[in-house]
Motif scaffolding. Structure first.
Motif, mmCIF file in Angstrom:
data_model
loop_
_atom_site.group_PDB
_atom_site.id
_atom_site.type_symbol
_atom_site.label_atom_id
_atom_site.label_comp_id
_atom_site.label_asym_id
_atom_site.label_seq_id
_atom_site.Cartn_x
_atom_site.Cartn_y
_atom_site.Cartn_z
ATOM 1 N N LEU A 111 0.824 -1.208 0.000
ATOM 2 C CA LEU A 111 0.000 0.000 0.000
ATOM 3 C C LEU A 111 0.861 1.262 0.000
ATOM 4 N N ARG A 112 1.848 1.288 0.879
ATOM 5 C CA ARG A 112 2.660 2.502 0.997
ATOM 6 C C ARG A 112 3.455 2.783 -0.267
ATOM 7 N N TYR A 113 4.207 1.775 -0.733
ATOM 8 C CA TYR A 113 5.133 2.027 -1.833
ATOM 9 C C TYR A 113 4.506 1.849 -3.211
ATOM 10 N N GLY A 114 3.233 1.443 -3.227
ATOM 11 C CA GLY A 114 2.534 1.363 -4.501
ATOM 12 C C GLY A 114 1.488 2.434 -4.693
ATOM 13 N N THR A 115 1.049 3.063 -3.570
ATOM 14 C CA THR A 115 -0.073 3.998 -3.653
ATOM 15 C C THR A 115 0.144 5.292 -2.884
ATOM 16 N N LEU A 116 0.557 5.185 -1.623
ATOM 17 C CA LEU A 116 0.542 6.353 -0.742
ATOM 18 C C LEU A 116 1.706 7.309 -0.962
ATOM 19 N N GLU A 117 2.869 6.784 -1.280
ATOM 20 C CA GLU A 117 4.034 7.652 -1.452
ATOM 21 C C GLU A 117 3.913 8.471 -2.740
ATOM 22 N N PRO A 118 4.530 9.662 -2.769
ATOM 23 C CA PRO A 118 4.586 10.418 -4.028
ATOM 24 C C PRO A 118 5.256 9.582 -5.118
ATOM 25 N N ALA A 119 4.949 9.895 -6.352
ATOM 26 C CA ALA A 119 5.426 9.079 -7.475
ATOM 27 C C ALA A 119 6.929 8.852 -7.435
ATOM 28 N N PRO A 124 8.467 -0.003 -7.072
ATOM 29 C CA PRO A 124 7.796 -1.163 -7.682
ATOM 30 C C PRO A 124 8.362 -2.505 -7.230
ATOM 31 N N GLN A 125 9.676 -2.575 -6.994
ATOM 32 C CA GLN A 125 10.257 -3.851 -6.569
ATOM 33 C C GLN A 125 9.791 -4.232 -5.173
ATOM 34 N N VAL A 126 9.676 -3.241 -4.289
ATOM 35 C CA VAL A 126 9.149 -3.504 -2.947
ATOM 36 C C VAL A 126 7.711 -4.001 -3.042
ATOM 37 N N VAL A 127 6.914 -3.355 -3.882
ATOM 38 C CA VAL A 127 5.521 -3.759 -4.065
ATOM 39 C C VAL A 127 5.446 -5.203 -4.547
ATOM 40 N N GLU A 128 6.242 -5.536 -5.551
ATOM 41 C CA GLU A 128 6.224 -6.894 -6.096
ATOM 42 C C GLU A 128 6.675 -7.916 -5.061
ATOM 43 N N ASP A 129 7.758 -7.604 -4.349
ATOM 44 C CA ASP A 129 8.303 -8.551 -3.375
ATOM 45 C C ASP A 129 7.322 -8.817 -2.235
ATOM 46 N N TYR A 130 6.716 -7.751 -1.712
ATOM 47 C CA TYR A 130 5.848 -7.937 -0.552
ATOM 48 C C TYR A 130 4.463 -8.443 -0.938
ATOM 49 N N ALA A 131 4.054 -8.226 -2.169
ATOM 50 C CA ALA A 131 2.833 -8.878 -2.651
ATOM 51 C C ALA A 131 3.043 -10.390 -2.690
ATOM 52 N N LYS A 132 4.215 -10.814 -3.158
ATOM 53 C CA LYS A 132 4.531 -12.244 -3.170
ATOM 54 C C LYS A 132 4.614 -12.792 -1.751
ATOM 55 N N TRP A 133 5.176 -12.000 -0.842
ATOM 56 C CA TRP A 133 5.269 -12.403 0.563
ATOM 57 C C TRP A 133 3.864 -12.648 1.119
ATOM 58 N N PHE A 134 2.977 -11.685 0.895
ATOM 59 C CA PHE A 134 1.604 -11.840 1.373
ATOM 60 C C PHE A 134 0.955 -13.096 0.803
ATOM 61 N N LEU A 135 1.070 -13.285 -0.500
ATOM 62 C CA LEU A 135 0.424 -14.434 -1.135
ATOM 63 C C LEU A 135 1.023 -15.751 -0.637
ATOM 64 N N GLY A 136 2.309 -15.740 -0.322
ATOM 65 C CA GLY A 136 2.922 -16.928 0.251
ATOM 66 C C GLY A 136 2.345 -17.250 1.622
ATOM 67 N N ARG A 137 2.161 -16.219 2.453
ATOM 68 C CA ARG A 137 1.591 -16.428 3.788
ATOM 69 C C ARG A 137 0.124 -16.837 3.706
ATOM 70 N N LEU A 138 -0.523 -16.453 2.621
ATOM 71 C CA LEU A 138 -1.939 -16.778 2.446
ATOM 72 C C LEU A 138 -2.163 -18.276 2.241
ATOM 73 N N ARG A 139 -1.084 -19.012 2.016
ATOM 74 C CA ARG A 139 -1.223 -20.463 1.859
ATOM 75 C C ARG A 139 -1.836 -21.106 3.098
#
Length: 216
Positions: A111-119, A124-139
């Motif tokens: 949320l922070r590094y994909g939406t809230l922070e100024p452009a 994007p790499q943080v967003v991608e990495d932590y999205a994968k982290w979340f989806l992994g924990r969702l198992r």
């Protein structure tokens, strides 16, 4: 009366949903997100500037999952809480803590590094990495949702409220497309609950009445 400070779509939705499931009286105070930036007067109420913030008499709390457990035990009894003598008590507590510490934490970085922070500060790499982290924990949720309609104790509990919010946030972040089939079906069941729908309606109504717009 219980007072809950809330931002649209934020973690404070957990106790809002819990309040509606329990049918408790409360006052909902809406704030723009993040309140520490857009409602600096709120810092006099909650020096952290975070939400949720719940006041119940002399009790003041800031942790969303903890508030849900508090409401269920302080204002119960309710089947939303699993008792200490129930064989599912350990699983219930684990899911209560898992919801924020394991599931929501990586989402906050998306949320922070994909939406809230100024452009210029977005990552994007943080967003991608932590999205994968979340989806992994969702198992863990995928496995549990494959064994029953709800996470523990054979019924809907506060554990479903607090983890269900993480699925709402994931949907808002565009991650629902990557849900496994069990999580997707589980999330559909949760959204169909009357308590969930009442909480959504209360959030919208309070925002309109208090003239607090939804965040982009």
């Amino acid at each position: 009366m219980i007072t809950l400070y809330h931002c649209h779509g934020a973690r404070s939705f957990r106790p809002l949903w819990m309040l509606e499931e329990m049918g408790l009286d409360y006052e909902l105070k809406m704030l723009p997100f993040p309140p520490r930036v857009f409602a600096k007067e709120y810092l006099a109420i909650n020096p952290l500037g975070t939400i949720p913030f719940m006041i119940d008499g002399d009790t003041k709390m800031t942790e969303s999952s903890g508030i849900c457990h508090y409401l269920g035990t302080r204002h119960g009894p309710t089947p939303l809480v699993v008792g200490i003598d129930d064989p599912a008590y350990g699983a219930y507590l684990n899911w209560m803590f898992f919801s924020d510490a394991t599931l929501t934490f990586p989402q906050t970085l998306v949320l922070r590094y994909g939406t809230l922070e100024p452009a210029e500060r977005r990552q994007p790499q943080v967003v991608e990495d932590y999205a994968k982290w979340f989806l992994g924990r969702l198992r863990a949720v995928e496995a549990a949702a494959g064994q029953g309609d709800y996470l523990c104790a054979g019924r809907f509990t506060a554990a479903d409220v607090v983890n269900g919010y993480a699925l709402r946030l994931a949907s808002n972040l565009g991650l629902a497309k990557d849900f496994g089939p069990n999580v997707a079906a589980y999330w559909t069941r949760l959204q169909q609950r009357d308590g969930y729908q009442r909480a959504l309606a209360a959030e919208t109504r309070a925002g309109e009445e208090q003239k607090v717009p939804k965040r982009a």
